[in-house]
Design an enzyme around this catalytic site. Structure first.
Site, PDB file in Angstrom:
ATOM      1  CE  LYS A 287     -20.849   4.458  -1.042  1.00 57.49           C
ATOM      2  NZ  LYS A 287     -19.731   3.749  -0.425  1.00 57.49           N
TER       3      LYS A 287
ATOM      4  CG  HIS B 291      -7.941   6.694   0.708  1.00 56.07           C
ATOM      5  ND1 HIS B 291      -8.992   7.542   1.001  1.00 56.07           N
ATOM      6  CD2 HIS B 291      -8.498   5.537   0.261  1.00 56.07           C
ATOM      7  CE1 HIS B 291     -10.133   6.928   0.723  1.00 56.07           C
ATOM      8  NE2 HIS B 291      -9.866   5.706   0.292  1.00 56.07           N
TER       9      HIS B 291
END
Ligand code: PNS
Length: 140
Positions: free
Chosen positions: A48, A22
């Site tokens: 999730k 990221h």
């Protein structure tokens, strides 16, 4: 980037937790755009469940991006395109790893474009050392 209005991009995601993959994408986006907002999804209705709270995830990101002057961290719980509009962002930046990311991102692209055709999505290919790095793997 431009001489006139600064161009803002959003790097959205769950960041549960943020990984070096990221950070690679965020850092590269920060070199292209004047201002980068890292949007941390806080959406309890998502299938999730996250391991870390939105505040924890944002805190990890604050520390990891402290050296990037044009990057700021924000938590959002509405639609991504609404969050982008509210913050004057013209572009959504996402990272693409192996082929497996493509199908999901293609679907999200169609959805986001339908909702907000004026906001463009741009994709940054993962650096090879992060091709198979994932938050799921880190957690496990
Ligand atoms: O990689 P992620 O964590 O699944 O990415 C989250 C996000 C918001 C970037 C992605 O799900 C997306 O593009 N969603 C578009 C639909 C939307 O705005 N959903 C609301 C937040 S869940």
């Amino acid at each position: 980037m431009s001489a006139d209005a600064p161009v803002t991009a959003i790097c959205p995601g769950s960041y549960d937790p943020v990984t070096n993959g990221h950070l690679d994408i965020i850092g590269r986006a920060a070199r292209i755009f004047d201002r980068v907002i890292v949007g941390v999804v806080n959406q309890p209705l998502r299938k999730k469940k996250t391991l870390f709270t939105a505040e924890e995830r944002a805190g990890f990101l604050e520390r990891a991006t402290a050296d990037l002057e044009n990057v700021e961290i924000m938590v959002f719980s509405n639609l991504l395109v609404e969050f982008a509009r509210d913050n004057g962002a013209s572009t959504i930046v996402k990272g693409l790893r192996a082929i497996s990311d493509f199908e999901y991102e293609f679907e999200m692209n169609q959805l986001n474009r339908k909702l907000a055709p004026e906001i463009e999505s741009a994709y940054v290919m993962a650096s090879s050392e992060y091709s198979f790095l994932s938050s799921t793997g880190v957690k496990e």
